[in-house]
Design an enzyme around this catalytic site. Structure first.
Site, PDB file in Angstrom:
ATOM      1  N   ASN A  69       0.882  -1.168   0.000  1.00  0.00           N
ATOM      2  CA  ASN A  69       0.000   0.000   0.000  1.00  0.00           C
ATOM      3  C   ASN A  69       0.917   1.213   0.000  1.00  0.00           C
ATOM      4  OD1 ASN A  69      -1.817   2.024   0.478  1.00  0.00           O
ATOM      5  ND2 ASN A  69      -2.681   1.123   2.344  1.00  0.00           N
TER       6      ASN A  69
ATOM      7  N   ARG B 121      -2.750  -1.911  -3.297  1.00  0.00           N
ATOM      8  CA  ARG B 121      -3.917  -1.059  -3.152  1.00  0.00           C
ATOM      9  C   ARG B 121      -3.769   0.069  -4.170  1.00  0.00           C
ATOM     10  NH1 ARG B 121      -5.899   1.511   2.345  1.00  0.00           N
ATOM     11  NH2 ARG B 121      -7.894   2.246   1.598  1.00  0.00           N
TER      12      ARG B 121
ATOM     13  N   HIS C  94     -12.781   3.637  -0.064  1.00  0.00           N
ATOM     14  CA  HIS C  94     -12.752   2.682   1.069  1.00  0.00           C
ATOM     15  C   HIS C  94     -13.422   1.351   0.686  1.00  0.00           C
ATOM     16  CE1 HIS C  94     -12.424   6.209   4.126  1.00  0.00           C
ATOM     17  NE2 HIS C  94     -11.228   5.700   3.898  1.00  0.00           N
TER      18      HIS C  94
ATOM     19  N   ARG D 245      -9.681  16.497   6.260  1.00  0.00           N
ATOM     20  CA  ARG D 245     -10.483  16.851   5.076  1.00  0.00           C
ATOM     21  C   ARG D 245     -11.889  17.249   5.527  1.00  0.00           C
ATOM     22  NH1 ARG D 245      -9.476  11.170   2.294  1.00  0.00           N
ATOM     23  NH2 ARG D 245      -8.220  10.742   4.117  1.00  0.00           N
TER      24      ARG D 245
ATOM     25  N   ARG E   3      -8.425  10.787  19.460  1.00  0.00           N
ATOM     26  CA  ARG E   3      -8.059  10.530  20.865  1.00  0.00           C
ATOM     27  C   ARG E   3      -7.682  11.823  21.583  1.00  0.00           C
ATOM     28  NH1 ARG E   3      -4.268   5.768  18.894  1.00  0.00           N
ATOM     29  NH2 ARG E   3      -4.048   7.367  17.309  1.00  0.00           N
TER      30      ARG E   3
ATOM     31  N   GLY F 236     -10.200   2.846  12.759  1.00  0.00           N
ATOM     32  CA  GLY F 236      -9.622   3.323  14.019  1.00  0.00           C
ATOM     33  C   GLY F 236     -10.613   3.856  15.044  1.00  0.00           C
TER      34      GLY F 236
ATOM     35  N   GLY G  47     -14.051   3.950  14.755  1.00  0.00           N
ATOM     36  CA  GLY G  47     -15.206   3.057  14.852  1.00  0.00           C
ATOM     37  C   GLY G  47     -14.930   1.830  15.703  1.00  0.00           C
TER      38      GLY G  47
ATOM     39  N   GLU H 227      -8.157  -4.397   5.381  1.00  0.00           N
ATOM     40  CA  GLU H 227      -8.008  -4.146   3.948  1.00  0.00           C
ATOM     41  C   GLU H 227      -6.854  -4.957   3.357  1.00  0.00           C
ATOM     42  OE1 GLU H 227      -8.258  -0.185   5.455  1.00  0.00           O
ATOM     43  OE2 GLU H 227      -9.113   0.492   3.561  1.00  0.00           O
TER      44      GLU H 227
HETATM   45  P1  AMP Z   1      -7.268   4.409  10.795  1.00  0.00           P
HETATM   46  O1  AMP Z   1      -7.190   5.419   9.680  1.00  0.00           O
HETATM   47  O2  AMP Z   1      -8.348   3.405  10.624  1.00  0.00           O
HETATM   48  O3  AMP Z   1      -5.947   3.792  11.150  1.00  0.00           O
HETATM   49  O4  AMP Z   1      -7.702   5.252  12.094  1.00  0.00           O
HETATM   50  C1  AMP Z   1      -6.840   6.194  12.634  1.00  0.00           C
HETATM   51  C2  AMP Z   1      -7.589   7.096  13.591  1.00  0.00           C
HETATM   52  O5  AMP Z   1      -8.298   6.324  14.572  1.00  0.00           O
HETATM   53  C3  AMP Z   1      -6.632   7.964  14.395  1.00  0.00           C
HETATM   54  O6  AMP Z   1      -6.411   9.159  13.741  1.00  0.00           O
HETATM   55  C4  AMP Z   1      -7.381   8.194  15.682  1.00  0.00           C
HETATM   56  O7  AMP Z   1      -8.035   9.425  15.588  1.00  0.00           O
HETATM   57  C5  AMP Z   1      -8.436   7.123  15.733  1.00  0.00           C
HETATM   58  N1  AMP Z   1      -8.340   6.270  16.916  1.00  0.00           N
HETATM   59  C6  AMP Z   1      -7.549   5.210  17.138  1.00  0.00           C
HETATM   60  N2  AMP Z   1      -7.746   4.706  18.373  1.00  0.00           N
HETATM   61  C7  AMP Z   1      -8.709   5.474  18.956  1.00  0.00           C
HETATM   62  C8  AMP Z   1      -9.370   5.494  20.225  1.00  0.00           C
HETATM   63  N3  AMP Z   1      -9.075   4.597  21.175  1.00  0.00           N
HETATM   64  N4  AMP Z   1     -10.287   6.446  20.461  1.00  0.00           N
HETATM   65  C9  AMP Z   1     -10.587   7.359  19.518  1.00  0.00           C
HETATM   66  N5  AMP Z   1     -10.013   7.409  18.321  1.00  0.00           N
HETATM   67  C10 AMP Z   1      -9.089   6.480  18.021  1.00  0.00           C
END
Ligand code: AMP
Length: 400
Positions: A9, A96, A184, A244, A288, A331, A333, A382
């Protein structure tokens, strides 16, 4: 020698990679994964085994050797050496690729001709497509005997009806490719494939999948098929993301151009890198950090994030003609009970009743038995989806 599949990726400043074996099994096994970060500045390489333990780490020198192509060559050599040590045969590399244009509705084996066709979509995704394709080209040039498969983020949404894919613009623009594509797709496809195992009844129903990560979008699935999504022509449309803005009146872009005299590049920078949660809060794009902050603007950013998800749940429910399930992934969700709770609160008019204890524990099913809508948390994967597609394209669907 048993076979393995590598997944790449490749982005503007990072290359993520992984290797899967047990390719004859329905669900392959992760052997290692890792990334090269900081490409163009100070690239760093890190790889972990399937249990998350670091197996190798290094820092590259800055300069000519820190470019994308060179790092890709080094990475392929590293993967080859590793798989030899493990006694595995590399059967192919899956990539990807963000954009498959209007017609690619499934993954494709890449040769020079396909690559030239995919290069035509660079104008549709100028920030991502060139980097996705440059890795494919580097491998083609390095070693023509490695088979490669392109897996598209747009492909899963090609089942959307024409009215969901067409903008109300002069038709020539649509014919030229100015359409809603959705993104996605690999994440949604993974969830759509998992659902029959986890909740067979729901798999046959109308479901919204909320991919809440750094990129954020939602997709309406009817019996596992995408019928609508919040992202459109670019991965900027729809919901509020880390940096974004999501859905934006085009009048705002005209204002920035004509009144603020901003250039195209300046507007792209504003919309891709300085908006969203970061733009509103002025603090961070990381949920977070915002959840832990007492700053009123951090709170406002989260309010707007949730509000917009709530509105789009209404819109997707209308496109689906009703709703049976809501699934959280990616992340935010997967890891934030607070955001899941707040989204369920704004969508409570649909008859959602959240089981707060199950939500707090991050269980798979987080709605109460009497809830009209089943609410679930399903981690996305993914990389595994790309590995599965690559195996199936190159070797046929060996599990059938
Ligand atoms: P992803 O793009 O799926 O890797 O998600 C990344 C995002 O998930 C990060 O920028 C965080 O904002 C969010 N994230 C990860 N862990 C948590 C958590 N425990 N609580 C809230 N947001 C989180």
């Amino acid at each position: 020698m048993s076979g393995c599949i590598s997944v790449i990726n490749s982005g503007s400043s990072s290359i993520k990679f992984s290797l899967f074996d047990q390719i004859e099994q329905e669900e392959m096994r992760l052997i290692f994964s890792g990334q090269i970060e900081g490409i163009g500045t100070a690239p760093k390489f890190k790889a972990k085994d399937g249990d998350g333990l670091v197996i190798d780490e290094k820092q590259f020198e800055q300069g000519a050797s820190s470019g994308h192509e060179h790092l890709m060559e080094e990475l392929i050599d590293w993967i080859r050496a590793r798989r030899l040590e493990l006694g595995l045969e590399l059967r192919g590399v899956g990539h990807r690729v963000v954009h498959g244009g209007p017609f690619y509705s499934r993954p494709v084996k890449v040769d020079d001709q396909v690559l030239a066709e995919l290069e035509q979509f660079i104008v549709l995704a100028p920030l991502h497509q060139p980097h996705n394709l440059s890795s494919i080209r580097t491998i083609l040039q390095m070693s023509g005997d490695i088979e490669q498969v392109a897996c598209f983020d747009t492909a899963f949404h090609r089942t959307n009806p024409p009215e969901a894919q067409t903008f109300a613009l002069p038709y020539e623009l649509s014919e030229e490719g100015v359409r809603r594509y959705g993104f996605h797709g690999l994440s949604y496809e993974y969830i759509a494939r998992r659902l029959p195992e986890l909740a067979p009844e729901l798999a046959n129903g109308r479901v919204i999948v909320a991919h809440l990560g750094n990129g954020v979008s939602m997709c309406g699935l009817n019996i596992g098929v995408s019928v609508a999504s919040t992202m459109g022509f670019s991965a900027m449309d729809g919901l509020v993301m880390g940096t974004r803005p999501g859905n934006l009146d085009p009048g705002v872009v005209l204002y920035l151009l004509q009144e603020k005299q901003m250039s195209g590049d300046e507007i792209a920078d504003l919309l891709y890198k300085r908006s969203g949660l970061l733009g509103i809060s002025g603090i961070s794009n990381d949920m977070r950090v915002l959840l832990a902050s007492e700053d009123p603007r951090a709170k406002e950013a989260i309010e707007i994030f949730v509000y917009r998800i709530g509105r789009e749940i209404g819109s997707l429910t209308a496109a689906l003609g009703g709703l049976d399930g809501l699934i959280f992934t990616a992340g935010i969700g997967e890891h934030s009970p607070e955001i899941r709770q707040r989204v369920c609160d704004v969508a409570s008019w649909l008859g959602i009743e959240l089981d707060e204890a199950a939500n707090g524990r991050g269980e798979t099913l987080i709605s109460r038995p009497q809830s009209k809508i089943a609410v679930m948390v399903i981690p996305t994967n993914e990389e595994l989806m790309i590995a599965t597609h690559t195996r199936d394209v190159l070797l046929g669907d060996v599990t059938v």
